[in-house]
Design a protein around this motif. Structure first.
Motif, PDB file in Angstrom:
ATOM      1  N   SER A  51       0.829  -1.208   0.000  1.00  0.00           N
ATOM      2  CA  SER A  51       0.000   0.000   0.000  1.00  0.00           C
ATOM      3  C   SER A  51       0.862   1.256   0.000  1.00  0.00           C
ATOM      4  CB  SER A  51      -0.942   0.007   1.211  1.00  0.00           C
ATOM      5  OG  SER A  51      -1.979  -0.937   1.042  1.00  0.00           O
ATOM      6  N   SER A  52       0.249   2.369  -0.398  1.00  0.00           N
ATOM      7  CA  SER A  52       0.966   3.643  -0.439  1.00  0.00           C
ATOM      8  C   SER A  52       1.431   4.049   0.957  1.00  0.00           C
ATOM      9  CB  SER A  52       0.062   4.736  -1.000  1.00  0.00           C
ATOM     10  OG  SER A  52      -0.366   4.414  -2.297  1.00  0.00           O
ATOM     11  N   PRO A  53       2.518   4.819   1.049  1.00  0.00           N
ATOM     12  CA  PRO A  53       2.989   5.305   2.351  1.00  0.00           C
ATOM     13  C   PRO A  53       1.936   6.160   3.048  1.00  0.00           C
ATOM     14  CG  PRO A  53       4.647   5.661   0.656  1.00  0.00           C
ATOM     15  CD  PRO A  53       3.392   5.264  -0.056  1.00  0.00           C
ATOM     16  N   TYR A  54       2.017   6.173   4.370  1.00  0.00           N
ATOM     17  CA  TYR A  54       1.146   7.042   5.159  1.00  0.00           C
ATOM     18  C   TYR A  54       1.854   8.364   5.370  1.00  0.00           C
ATOM     19  CZ  TYR A  54      -0.837   9.156   9.350  1.00  0.00           C
ATOM     20  OH  TYR A  54      -1.363  10.042  10.249  1.00  0.00           O
ATOM     21  N   ARG A  55       1.153   9.460   5.131  1.00  0.00           N
ATOM     22  CA  ARG A  55       1.717  10.777   5.382  1.00  0.00           C
ATOM     23  C   ARG A  55       0.859  11.499   6.403  1.00  0.00           C
ATOM     24  NH1 ARG A  55       5.401   8.688   4.550  1.00  0.00           N
ATOM     25  NH2 ARG A  55       6.780   8.691   2.747  1.00  0.00           N
ATOM     26  N   ALA A  56       1.444  11.740   7.565  1.00  0.00           N
ATOM     27  CA  ALA A  56       0.697  12.338   8.672  1.00  0.00           C
ATOM     28  C   ALA A  56       0.302  13.770   8.349  1.00  0.00           C
ATOM     29  CB  ALA A  56       1.551  12.306   9.937  1.00  0.00           C
ATOM     30  N   ASN A  57      -0.815  14.191   8.885  1.00  0.00           N
ATOM     31  CA  ASN A  57      -1.187  15.602   8.837  1.00  0.00           C
ATOM     32  C   ASN A  57      -1.855  15.966  10.157  1.00  0.00           C
ATOM     33  OD1 ASN A  57      -4.202  15.302   8.588  1.00  0.00           O
ATOM     34  ND2 ASN A  57      -3.600  14.222   6.721  1.00  0.00           N
ATOM     35  N   LEU A  58      -1.991  17.240  10.376  1.00  0.00           N
ATOM     36  CA  LEU A  58      -2.483  17.714  11.670  1.00  0.00           C
ATOM     37  C   LEU A  58      -3.951  17.380  11.888  1.00  0.00           C
ATOM     38  CD1 LEU A  58      -0.761  21.232  11.805  1.00  0.00           C
ATOM     39  CD2 LEU A  58      -0.094  19.160  13.031  1.00  0.00           C
ATOM     40  N   PRO A 174       8.580  -1.584   5.821  1.00  0.00           N
ATOM     41  CA  PRO A 174       7.392  -0.792   6.186  1.00  0.00           C
ATOM     42  C   PRO A 174       7.746   0.688   6.343  1.00  0.00           C
ATOM     43  CG  PRO A 174       7.592  -2.748   7.571  1.00  0.00           C
ATOM     44  CD  PRO A 174       8.877  -2.631   6.813  1.00  0.00           C
ATOM     45  N   ASP A 175       6.787   1.533   6.065  1.00  0.00           N
ATOM     46  CA  ASP A 175       6.977   2.975   6.158  1.00  0.00           C
ATOM     47  C   ASP A 175       7.228   3.382   7.612  1.00  0.00           C
ATOM     48  OD1 ASP A 175       6.835   5.725   5.394  1.00  0.00           O
ATOM     49  OD2 ASP A 175       4.762   5.762   6.079  1.00  0.00           O
ATOM     50  N   GLU A 176       8.350   4.043   7.846  1.00  0.00           N
ATOM     51  CA  GLU A 176       8.725   4.388   9.227  1.00  0.00           C
ATOM     52  C   GLU A 176       7.727   5.344   9.876  1.00  0.00           C
ATOM     53  OE1 GLU A 176      12.823   5.192  10.226  1.00  0.00           O
ATOM     54  OE2 GLU A 176      13.501   4.205   8.388  1.00  0.00           O
ATOM     55  N   ILE A 177       7.189   6.258   9.096  1.00  0.00           N
ATOM     56  CA  ILE A 177       6.193   7.187   9.658  1.00  0.00           C
ATOM     57  C   ILE A 177       4.961   6.417  10.116  1.00  0.00           C
ATOM     58  CG2 ILE A 177       4.648   9.117   9.149  1.00  0.00           C
ATOM     59  CD1 ILE A 177       6.782  10.172   7.243  1.00  0.00           C
ATOM     60  N   ALA A 178       4.530   5.450   9.302  1.00  0.00           N
ATOM     61  CA  ALA A 178       3.366   4.642   9.680  1.00  0.00           C
ATOM     62  C   ALA A 178       3.646   3.854  10.953  1.00  0.00           C
ATOM     63  CB  ALA A 178       2.996   3.694   8.542  1.00  0.00           C
ATOM     64  N   LEU A 179       4.868   3.319  11.080  1.00  0.00           N
ATOM     65  CA  LEU A 179       5.206   2.555  12.281  1.00  0.00           C
ATOM     66  C   LEU A 179       5.230   3.459  13.516  1.00  0.00           C
ATOM     67  CD1 LEU A 179       8.002   0.063  11.139  1.00  0.00           C
ATOM     68  CD2 LEU A 179       5.523  -0.225  11.163  1.00  0.00           C
ATOM     69  N   GLU A 180       5.840   4.622  13.378  1.00  0.00           N
ATOM     70  CA  GLU A 180       5.920   5.553  14.513  1.00  0.00           C
ATOM     71  C   GLU A 180       4.532   6.031  14.930  1.00  0.00           C
ATOM     72  OE1 GLU A 180       8.550   8.652  13.266  1.00  0.00           O
ATOM     73  OE2 GLU A 180      10.280   7.298  13.086  1.00  0.00           O
TER      74      GLU A 180
END
Length: 260
Positions: A51-58, A174-180
C-alpha cells in the motif's frame, strides 16, 4: 491513498486486517482454507506491504486515515476480521458503519494497549515508549524484538517466529512514519467506550499466553458485548492463526454458520 487488496474465493465477504508492522501476507497459513468458504479480501494497511505510504497531517491521525481508507474498499454486508492493531481499526469501522459490517472477528485485540489505574490488562507505557525510541536507533532489531514478543508463551515458538521473520520484510521495508504513528496510537488509544456501542455479532479469538494483548482484555470485551463469543487457545501467544491455523479456521467458520 492507494490500498493494496488481494481478493479470492467464493462465499460471504471476509475482510482481513493485519497488525502493526506487518502486511496481509501474514495470513498465508490460513488463506487457502478460508477461501474455500469465504470471498477473502486481504488488505495491506496504509504504509504497510504494497500500500501507499502514510503521510501524517495535523487534521487526521493514522487511525482516522486507516479507517477511511479501508471504508472505501469494504464490500457491502461483509464480515470484518482484525488482528491486534487491525482489530482496533475493525472496531471503529463496525461502530461507524453497522449496515456494512454485519459481523466482526477480533483476533488478539484489546480496546486499550496501555495499563492504567482502571485497566490492568495492558502493557506498561514505558515498554511501548522504548519501542518508539529504539525504532529510530535500530529499525530491524526493534522489529525482531517485537516479533519475539508475539510468540512468547506459546508452543512451537521457533517455527512461528521463523514465519513471522520471513514475512515482515518480504513486501519491502514498512513505512517508518506509519510505524511511529502506529506506536503512538497504541500508546494513546482507549476504545473501551467504543466497544460497548458495538451491536453486531462478534467472535473473539485470543491466545491464553499472549503477552502483548492480555487475554483479560478479550474476557472484558466478551462481558461487554451481548452478541459475542470468546475462544481462548491454550499455549498460544499473540498470533493464533500462525500457532494453531487449524483451530483458527474452525473458529472463523462459526461466522458463516458452519464448523467443518
Amino acid at each position: 491513498m492507494s490500498l493494496h487488496v488481494e481478493s479470492e474465493g467464493a462465499g460471504p465477504d471476509l475482510v482481513l486486517l493485519h497488525g502493526w508492522a506487518m502486511h496481509s501476507g501474514i495470513w498465508r497459513d490460513v488463506r487457502e482454507r478460508l477461501a474455500r468458504h469465504f470471498r477473502l479480501h486481504l488488505v495491506d494497511l496504509p504504509g504497510h506491504g504494497f500500500s501507499s505510504p502514510y503521510r501524517a497531517n495535523l487534521e487526521q491521525g493514522i487511525m482516522e486515515y486507516s479507517v477511511e481508507s479501508v471504508a472505501e474498499i469494504l464490500p457491502e454486508d461483509c464480515i470484518l476480521c482484525g488482528w491486534s492493531l487491525g482489530g482496533q481499526i475493525a472496531i471503529e469501522l463496525a461502530k461507524r458503519d453497522p449496515a456494512r459490517v454485519r459481523k466482526l472477528a477480533l483476533i488478539s485485540t484489546t480496546p486499550c494497549f496501555v495499563k492504567t489505574d482502571d485497566w490492568q490488562w495492558g502493557m506498561e507505557a514505558g515498554t511501548l515508549q522504548l519501542f518508539g525510541i529504539n525504532l529510530k536507533r535500530d529499525y530491524k532489531g526493534t522489529l525482531n524484538r517485537f516479533l519475539t514478543l508475539q510468540i512468547s508463551g506459546g508452543s512451537n515458538t521457533a517455527a512461528v517466529l521463523a514465519r513471522l521473520r520471513k514475512s515482515v520484510f518480504e513486501r519491502g521495508k514498512p513505512d517508518e512514519i506509519a510505524l511511529e504513528e502506529g506506536l503512538r496510537l497504541l500508546l494513546l488509544s482507549d476504545m473501551r467506550g467504543t466497544v460497548t456501542s458495538i451491536s453486531q455479532p462478534v467472535l473473539l479469538i485470543h491466545g491464553e499466553k499472549d503477552v502483548i494483548t492480555h487475554p483479560g482484555a478479550a474476557k472484558w470485551m466478551n462481558q461487554q458485548l451481548p452478541h459475542s463469543e470468546l475462544m481462548i487457545l491454550d499455549d498460544c501467544g499473540h498470533a493464533p492463526f500462525l500457532s494453531y491455523p487449524d483451530q483458527f479456521v474452525k473458529h472463523m467458520l462459526r461466522l458463516k454458520g458452519c464448523d467443518n
